[in-house]
Design an enzyme around this catalytic site. Structure first.
Site, short mmCIF file in Angstrom:
data_model
loop_
_atom_site.label_atom_id
_atom_site.label_comp_id
_atom_site.label_asym_id
_atom_site.label_seq_id
_atom_site.Cartn_x
_atom_site.Cartn_y
_atom_site.Cartn_z
N ASN A 124 19.23 -61.49 -3.36
CA ASN A 124 19.04 -60.66 -2.37
C ASN A 124 19.74 -61.50 -1.12
OD1 ASN A 124 17.33 -62.52 -1.64
ND2 ASN A 124 15.43 -61.21 -2.11
N GLU A 136 18.15 -65.33 -0.85
CA GLU A 136 18.48 -65.91 -1.91
C GLU A 136 19.81 -66.50 -2.20
OE1 GLU A 136 14.93 -63.84 -4.83
OE2 GLU A 136 16.91 -62.88 -4.82
N ASP A 144 12.76 -55.60 -8.55
CA ASP A 144 12.18 -55.39 -10.01
C ASP A 144 12.78 -54.11 -10.31
OD1 ASP A 144 10.90 -57.54 -9.97
OD2 ASP A 144 9.04 -56.80 -9.98
#
Length: 310
Positions: free
Chosen positions: A196, A199, A264
């Site tokens: 993301n 990150e 996820d």
């Protein structure tokens, strides 16, 4: 939107490897403040347990109708056995390696008046002998899979990831990684990583504008010998960077209730689509759509085939 049939999805096999976790919720009423300290007293009326962390990625794969296997390390304790039971109840092939010296990671959340009052984490790192057993199991499970997904939660369960990526790629499998931390060299040679914004920024630094972002993303992709890098950008959608250039899809969330676990769902959907024969470029808009559906649900949720292609 190109999409696989239910039959194609049912035949596709995805192996998820990563940090297993049990999510526990204690729900109760808050009626008074404790006489011992200025804290609320929660009278617990209901307990709930869910599959968490990388195991939740396997749950998302299974909910789409694909064959999900999960490989991870747990302790030889009550939460570890509970997690295994939950995985099996969901139809996930559980391949758990037990480390007697390990406490299975548990996140316990105390909920009162519909809000989280406290979270307690129980965790420690697995030892290398058990991780070696995990690598052996990986080698045995690999041939039957169409895609391998590494979900890194930074809990130590993926200490041997570099070797596992190498053997999966040598076997011609698509390898997807949900990364963690600031050192991505361990993901070298994967097919795709899905950071993301926060990150990616931890790894390449800040960027100003799309041109600088493109240069940084492509530079990282090339230096790690990845086929693609997919940047998930919440309200800005998702962008795929590969050798052919880039592809952007805009976000589709109608109402956002809860972003927990959306990453996820996105990578699980990507893996299931790729395992059923789609290219990453064809799979990304579908994964983006799945993310848009799941943020409209409370808690760590998942998306079904019907919801996705209704």
């Amino acid at each position: 939107m190109t999409h696989p049939s239910k039959e194609q999805i049912a035949k596709s096999r995805v192996l998820v490897v990563g940090d297993a976790m049990l999510d526990r919720y204690w729900h109760g009423a808050v009626e008074r403040i404790s006489p011992e300290a200025p804290v609320p007293v929660v009278k617990v009326s209901r307990e709930e347990e869910r599959i968490g962390a990388a195991a939740n990625v396997a749950y998302n794969v299974a909910m789409l109708g694909a064959r999900a296997s999960f490989l991870g390390v747990v302790g030889d304790d009550e939460p570890g056995h509970r997690l295994e039971a939950l995985l099996r109840e969901t139809g996930i092939d559980a391949h758990l390696r037990r480390d007697p010296g390990l406490r299975t990671t548990v996140k316990l959340r105390v909920i009162g008046r519909q809000q989280q009052l406290l979270r307690m984490d129980f965790e420690n790192e697995p030892d290398h002998e058990v991780l070696a057993l995990q690598s052996e199991a990986f080698t045995e499970l690999l041939p039957a899979q169409h895609a391998v997904l590494f979900s890194d939660y930074g809990k130590g369960g993926l200490a041997h990831i570099a070797a596992m990526i190498g053997s999966a790629r040598a076997a011609g499998k698509t390898v997807l990684v949900d990364p963690k931390g600031s050192d991505y060299s361990r993901y070298r040679g994967a097919s795709v990583i899905t950071p993301n914004r926060a990150e990616l920024q931890d790894v390449v630094g800040r960027w100003h504008g799309e041109d600088e972002l493109r240069a940084k993303a492509q530079g990282l992709r090339e230096s790690l010998a990845l086929e693609a890098l997919i940047l998930t950008r919440s309200e800005e959608g998702m962008t795929l960077y590969d050798a052919a250039g880039e592809l952007h899809v805009t976000a589709q969330a109608r109402e956002v209730f809860d972003v927990t676990g959306a990453g996820d769902t996105v990578i699980a959907t990507l893996a299931a689509m790729v395992a059923s024969g789609l290219s990453l470029r064809d799979a990304m808009p579908i994964a983006n759509r799945a993310g848009g559906i799941v943020v409209g649900k409370f808690g760590t949720a998942a998306v079904t085939y019907q919801e996705l292609f209704a």
